[in-house]
Motif scaffolding. Structure first.
Motif, PDB file in Angstrom:
ATOM      1  N   TRP A   1       0.831  -1.201   0.000  1.00 55.74           N
ATOM      2  CA  TRP A   1       0.000   0.000   0.000  1.00 55.74           C
ATOM      3  C   TRP A   1       0.864   1.249   0.000  1.00 55.74           C
ATOM      4  O   TRP A   1       1.877   1.309   0.687  1.00 55.74           O
ATOM      5  CB  TRP A   1      -0.917   0.002   1.227  1.00 55.74           C
ATOM      6  N   TYR A   2       0.432   2.240  -0.774  1.00 60.79           N
ATOM      7  CA  TYR A   2       1.151   3.513  -0.859  1.00 60.79           C
ATOM      8  C   TYR A   2       0.300   4.622  -0.272  1.00 60.79           C
ATOM      9  O   TYR A   2      -0.894   4.727  -0.580  1.00 60.79           O
ATOM     10  CB  TYR A   2       1.494   3.843  -2.314  1.00 60.79           C
ATOM     11  N   ARG A   3       0.923   5.438   0.579  1.00 58.14           N
ATOM     12  CA  ARG A   3       0.253   6.621   1.136  1.00 58.14           C
ATOM     13  C   ARG A   3       0.400   7.726   0.106  1.00 58.14           C
ATOM     14  O   ARG A   3       1.506   8.021  -0.340  1.00 58.14           O
ATOM     15  CB  ARG A   3       0.887   7.016   2.458  1.00 58.14           C
ATOM     16  N   VAL A   4      -0.725   8.307  -0.305  1.00 56.35           N
ATOM     17  CA  VAL A   4      -0.699   9.323  -1.353  1.00 56.35           C
ATOM     18  C   VAL A   4      -1.370  10.604  -0.892  1.00 56.35           C
ATOM     19  O   VAL A   4      -2.233  10.601  -0.011  1.00 56.35           O
ATOM     20  CB  VAL A   4      -1.382   8.829  -2.659  1.00 56.35           C
ATOM     21  N   LYS A   5      -0.951  11.698  -1.513  1.00 56.97           N
ATOM     22  CA  LYS A   5      -1.569  13.010  -1.313  1.00 56.97           C
ATOM     23  C   LYS A   5      -2.151  13.382  -2.671  1.00 56.97           C
ATOM     24  O   LYS A   5      -1.483  13.255  -3.699  1.00 56.97           O
ATOM     25  CB  LYS A   5      -0.518  14.027  -0.875  1.00 56.97           C
ATOM     26  N   TYR A   6      -3.389  13.856  -2.681  1.00 55.94           N
ATOM     27  CA  TYR A   6      -4.071  14.136  -3.947  1.00 55.94           C
ATOM     28  C   TYR A   6      -5.049  15.290  -3.776  1.00 55.94           C
ATOM     29  O   TYR A   6      -5.386  15.676  -2.664  1.00 55.94           O
ATOM     30  CB  TYR A   6      -4.822  12.881  -4.429  1.00 55.94           C
ATOM     31  N   GLY A   7      -5.491  15.806  -4.885  1.00 59.47           N
ATOM     32  CA  GLY A   7      -6.513  16.856  -4.868  1.00 59.47           C
ATOM     33  C   GLY A   7      -5.961  18.224  -4.494  1.00 59.47           C
ATOM     34  O   GLY A   7      -4.853  18.368  -4.000  1.00 59.47           O
ATOM     35  N   ARG A   8      -6.767  19.223  -4.750  1.00 60.71           N
ATOM     36  CA  ARG A   8      -6.367  20.610  -4.485  1.00 60.71           C
ATOM     37  C   ARG A   8      -6.196  20.898  -2.998  1.00 60.71           C
ATOM     38  O   ARG A   8      -5.441  21.773  -2.609  1.00 60.71           O
ATOM     39  CB  ARG A   8      -7.399  21.571  -5.067  1.00 60.71           C
ATOM     40  N   LYS A   9      -6.922  20.177  -2.163  1.00 63.60           N
ATOM     41  CA  LYS A   9      -6.843  20.409  -0.722  1.00 63.60           C
ATOM     42  C   LYS A   9      -5.786  19.533  -0.051  1.00 63.60           C
ATOM     43  O   LYS A   9      -5.616  19.578   1.152  1.00 63.60           O
ATOM     44  CB  LYS A   9      -8.204  20.159  -0.077  1.00 63.60           C
ATOM     45  N   GLY A  10      -5.087  18.723  -0.840  1.00 63.37           N
ATOM     46  CA  GLY A  10      -4.032  17.886  -0.285  1.00 63.37           C
ATOM     47  C   GLY A  10      -4.527  16.757   0.608  1.00 63.37           C
ATOM     48  O   GLY A  10      -3.914  16.426   1.607  1.00 63.37           O
ATOM     49  N   GLN A  11      -5.650  16.153   0.224  1.00 61.15           N
ATOM     50  CA  GLN A  11      -6.162  15.027   0.995  1.00 61.15           C
ATOM     51  C   GLN A  11      -5.144  13.879   0.950  1.00 61.15           C
ATOM     52  O   GLN A  11      -4.381  13.752   0.001  1.00 61.15           O
ATOM     53  CB  GLN A  11      -7.493  14.516   0.417  1.00 61.15           C
TER      54      GLN A  11
END
Length: 86
Positions: free
Chosen positions: A65-75
């Motif tokens: 599993w990879y921890r990711v940051k995504y979206g404009r709000k940095g979810q």
């Protein structure tokens, strides 16, 4: 390309599947829709679905599993390695 740092383990037991490896880099979602979960498990609560081609920042890895940051709000959330085009 992804860069990783020294593994971190909260339990100290050396089990590679439970160690959090801190990473930094970019990846692209390679599935039609990738499920983002609260934790690094297929049993963890689903938080969102990210569509094919979306760019994400990879911040860590635990097992497959990879921890990711995504979206404009940095979810942030966890995505299975098979869903990422690394």
């Amino acid at each position: 390309p992804l860069a990783s740092e020294r593994p971190r383990s909260s339990s100290g037991d050396g089990n590679a599947a439970t160690e959090l490896v801190v990473m930094s880099g970019q990846a692209t979602i390679g599935w039609k829709a990738a499920v983002v979960r609260k934790g690094p498990s297929g049993q963890a609560e689903t938080v969102e679905r990210i569509l094919y081609g979306t760019r994400v920042s990879v911040t860590g890895r635990q097992g497959e599993w990879y921890r990711v940051k995504y979206g404009r709000k940095g979810q942030t959330g966890w995505v299975h390695r098979k869903a990422l085009g690394l």
